[in-house]
Design a protein around this motif. Structure first.
Motif: not given
Length: 224
Positions: A123-147
């Motif tokens: 039922g999820a329209t996106l594939t998502m990752i938790s903030n903690a897991a993402a920051r361990q493996v790649t660069k993360v940036r704010q996405d103000s356009d995504m709802r």
């Protein structure tokens, strides 16, 4: 309470009893349902997952938009009695998963990090990752356009993970600009840490066959 994505309080509700639930030509009687006090659940009037067909072998062919039901291999199962996992050759190619209530959790390694649990969510329209897991493996940036909105309201802070490689069930899959959010509500509901959600952008690449009795899922890549 129901727990899910969103920064508002989890919706309250109660357990209800439905004399009949019909999906196509299949009818289930005397069903327990979770009833939310909200007028809608996410963007819909209600949610129904493949787990309602847990007594069957469930095949989801997203390319053909087909759902088919069969009998699990091996002994007949009543859908309730705990059984020893079937070991027959019919389950060759299946990946063992952890089932918590109706959730299916797949051991998934994020390249550059340890193995974690990812939730299979049709039922999820996106594939998502938790903030903690993402920051361990790649660069993360704010996405103000995504709802992003779930059963617990809208997510206030959405981030984007630059590039994430997911390794699961014998596959290595590249994901660019994956949405990164707080998944503590999902983890709270499951009672264990969930580091990501396999949504339709990923799942639609496969034909899924789910064996709820034995806790196993077969991922078959469909080139199209």
């Amino acid at each position: 309470n129901l727990s899910g994505i969103g920064d508002k309080a989890d919706p309250t509700g109660y357990l209800g009893f439905a004399e009949s639930v019909r999906v196509g030509d299949v009818e289930f009687r005397n069903c327990i349902v979770h009833v939310s006090d909200k007028k809608s659940v996410g963007e819909a009037a209600g949610l129904i997952g493949p787990a309602i067909f847990e007594r069957f072998l469930v095949t989801l062919d997203f390319f053909r938009r087909e759902l088919s039901l069969g009998l699990p291999p091996g002994p007949v199962w009543d859908g309730e009695t705990p059984v020893t996992r079937y070991q027959g050759k019919e389950l060759d190619g299946f990946t063992r998963v952890v089932r918590i209530n109706s959730d299916l959790l797949v051991d998934t390694r994020i390249e550059g990090g340890p193995e974690r649990f990812f939730l299979v969510d049709t039922g999820a329209t996106l594939t998502m990752i938790s903030n903690a897991a993402a920051r361990q493996v790649t660069k993360v940036r704010q996405d103000s356009d995504m709802r992003i909105k779930g059963i617990s309201g809208e997510v206030k802070n959405v981030f984007s993970a630059n590039k994430v490689f997911l390794i699961f069930a014998g596959f290595r899959q590249e994901n660019r600009d994956v949405s990164s959010i707080d998944l503590s509500g999902i983890s709270r509901g499951a009672g264990t840490e969930i580091s990501g959600i396999m949504g339709m952008p990923l799942l639609s690449l496969f034909r899924l066959t789910i064996d709820y009795r034995d806790g196993a899922v077969k991922f078959e890549f469909t080139a199209h």
